[in-house]
Design a protein around this motif. Sequence first.
Motif, short mmCIF file in Angstrom:
data_model
loop_
_atom_site.label_atom_id
_atom_site.label_comp_id
_atom_site.label_asym_id
_atom_site.label_seq_id
_atom_site.Cartn_x
_atom_site.Cartn_y
_atom_site.Cartn_z
N ASN A 269 0.82 -1.22 0.00
CA ASN A 269 0.00 0.00 0.00
C ASN A 269 0.85 1.26 0.00
N TRP A 270 2.14 1.10 0.16
CA TRP A 270 3.04 2.26 0.21
C TRP A 270 2.96 3.07 -1.08
N PHE A 271 2.86 2.37 -2.22
CA PHE A 271 2.91 3.09 -3.50
C PHE A 271 1.67 3.92 -3.79
N TYR A 272 0.56 3.69 -3.05
CA TYR A 272 -0.65 4.46 -3.32
C TYR A 272 -0.46 5.96 -3.09
N THR A 273 0.30 6.31 -2.07
CA THR A 273 0.48 7.74 -1.75
C THR A 273 1.10 8.49 -2.92
N TYR A 274 2.15 7.90 -3.48
CA TYR A 274 2.77 8.57 -4.62
C TYR A 274 1.83 8.58 -5.82
N GLN A 275 1.23 7.45 -6.13
CA GLN A 275 0.41 7.35 -7.33
C GLN A 275 -0.84 8.24 -7.24
N PHE A 276 -1.53 8.21 -6.10
CA PHE A 276 -2.79 8.93 -5.97
C PHE A 276 -2.60 10.43 -5.74
N ASN A 277 -1.75 10.78 -4.77
CA ASN A 277 -1.60 12.19 -4.40
C ASN A 277 -0.51 12.90 -5.19
N ASN A 278 0.66 12.30 -5.25
CA ASN A 278 1.82 12.99 -5.81
C ASN A 278 1.87 12.97 -7.33
N TYR A 279 1.15 12.03 -7.93
CA TYR A 279 1.10 11.95 -9.39
C TYR A 279 -0.28 12.38 -9.90
N ASN A 280 -1.29 11.57 -9.65
CA ASN A 280 -2.62 11.88 -10.18
C ASN A 280 -3.21 13.15 -9.55
N GLY A 281 -3.12 13.26 -8.24
CA GLY A 281 -3.72 14.39 -7.55
C GLY A 281 -3.00 15.71 -7.78
N THR A 282 -1.76 15.65 -8.23
CA THR A 282 -0.96 16.86 -8.41
C THR A 282 -0.96 17.36 -9.85
N LEU A 283 -0.83 16.47 -10.81
CA LEU A 283 -0.58 16.87 -12.19
C LEU A 283 -1.82 17.14 -13.02
N PHE A 284 -3.01 16.69 -12.57
CA PHE A 284 -4.19 16.72 -13.44
C PHE A 284 -5.35 17.47 -12.78
N ASN A 285 -6.26 18.01 -13.63
CA ASN A 285 -7.46 18.65 -13.11
C ASN A 285 -8.48 17.58 -12.70
N ILE A 286 -9.59 18.00 -12.08
CA ILE A 286 -10.49 17.04 -11.42
C ILE A 286 -11.12 16.06 -12.40
N ARG A 287 -11.54 16.51 -13.59
CA ARG A 287 -12.17 15.59 -14.52
C ARG A 287 -11.15 14.59 -15.08
N THR A 288 -9.93 15.05 -15.26
CA THR A 288 -8.89 14.15 -15.75
C THR A 288 -8.45 13.17 -14.68
N ARG A 289 -8.43 13.62 -13.43
CA ARG A 289 -8.15 12.70 -12.33
C ARG A 289 -9.20 11.61 -12.26
N SER A 290 -10.46 11.96 -12.51
CA SER A 290 -11.54 10.98 -12.52
C SER A 290 -11.35 9.98 -13.66
N LEU A 291 -11.00 10.48 -14.84
CA LEU A 291 -10.74 9.60 -15.99
C LEU A 291 -9.55 8.69 -15.72
N ASN A 292 -8.50 9.25 -15.14
CA ASN A 292 -7.33 8.44 -14.79
C ASN A 292 -7.69 7.32 -13.82
N GLY A 293 -8.53 7.67 -12.83
CA GLY A 293 -8.96 6.66 -11.87
C GLY A 293 -9.73 5.54 -12.55
N LEU A 294 -10.60 5.90 -13.49
CA LEU A 294 -11.36 4.89 -14.24
C LEU A 294 -10.41 3.94 -14.97
N CYS A 295 -9.40 4.50 -15.63
CA CYS A 295 -8.42 3.68 -16.36
C CYS A 295 -7.58 2.82 -15.40
#
Length: 475
Positions: A269-295
């Motif tokens: 579960n360690w890698f979730y922090t980087y992937q969710f917050n530091n990558y997806n949550g930081t680099l993308f706007n809200i609709r793109t974060r939602s699309l990324n999550g779907l993928c």
Amino acid sequence: MSVKEKEDAAAAEASRSASSILASGQVDRRGLYGFYARPLVQTFFVGMVCFLCPGLFNALNGLGGGGQVDQTTTSKANTALYSTFSVFAFVGGTLNNTLGSRMTLFLGSLGYALYISSYLVLNIHPGAGAFNVTAGAILGVCAGMLWTAQGSLMLSYPVEGDKGKYVALFWAVFNGGAVIGSAVALGTNYDSESGQVKNSTYIAFLVLTALGTLLPLVLVDPAKMIRTDGSKVKIAPQTGFKQEVLNLFRSLIRDPWIVVLFPFFAASNWFYTYQFNNYNGTLFNIRTRSLNGLCYWLAQIVGSFFIGKLLDISRFSRRSRAWLGWAVLFASTWAVNGGFYAVQKDYTRENTVIANGFVPMDFQDSEYAGRVWLYIFAGALDAAWQTYAYWLMGTMSNDPSKLAFFTGFYKGIQSAFAAIVWSLDANEHSFMSILGSTWGLMAAGLLFATPMIYYRVKEHTTLEDETLTRGHVGE
């Protein structure tokens, strides 16, 4: 004997067989209820509990910051969540063997609705961060119970040759919740220009999660289950809480190979922090974060089925399959984290602040395709990692009581380290340091798992493997 006499004899034999099944307390596998009570179908419904509860939690967490602009509160809530999760996962096996798997699963499901409701409150009252953190701590208690019961049921239902398939089925159904949740988030926020999700998203999640709390109440009693080879799922007699605490330590002492898997568990579960917050949550706007999550969660379904199929290839020995799975994880770990490093070199926590002029990426931007494919492969790797962890534990026993303890160790170690890394993020350690620790811990987990694969993975589970926790010969 005439045709009619043969038919009468067959009917009488079927009646005696059905009476014998009912008298023994086992489920009659004929008819609609018999179909519902099949191990694979029950595994599907255990997956549905997780589809509606932790699956939707994952969809929310996968948005980065729980769908909020300020990720600090969510990082604190996750720190509280995984701190209590780690404690109650360790004693989850004890609670599971005392209360029974269905009741433990039901009680564990209750915390998810509370946690999601705390984000709705936070959207309406931005100063309610303390409620969000408290809800996270309560969810940690519940999650420790839910995941221990889930692991015990999922790993004890299948015969040895089908464990990869059962884990893959569960993981696919479970992650279907995150897929649906991400689709809901994408649909409700597609036209949003803000950095956080709408109230309607949280309300939809809350209703679905509340429904998920009811499913454990209609599961079949595990003691009445019959596996596909005709063997029974053996449930040890329930004992007192004190005795189950002793059994917890006995399981660790009498099968110490589980200890070498602890680094592997820590990375899971360690890698979730980087992937969710530091990558997806930081680099993308809200609709793109939602699309990324779907993928990301769709990739999890594919990844779980791929590794599950690989681990059940019957023409290879079980140890050979273990090495094959290990090799896939090793190559994927270096490829995915190498990709994250290539992107991470170009941004920091300091130069991605929206208030200072940073513009998050949208899915219509030219560089988006490469970024989302990296995230997709990360999702597939996550599913493969978790499926492999469960499969390895499944090679050590078929006993639900012992597997409850092993699952408790898995979720406890996993959550303790998750609490650490979410705390690092809440205290704003650099993105690169969190990525480096992620990569290093995953590599260490794979390295430490090698002696367990070589010495402990056997072709078949022995009687001693079934009865180590209780210190007596099984029935």
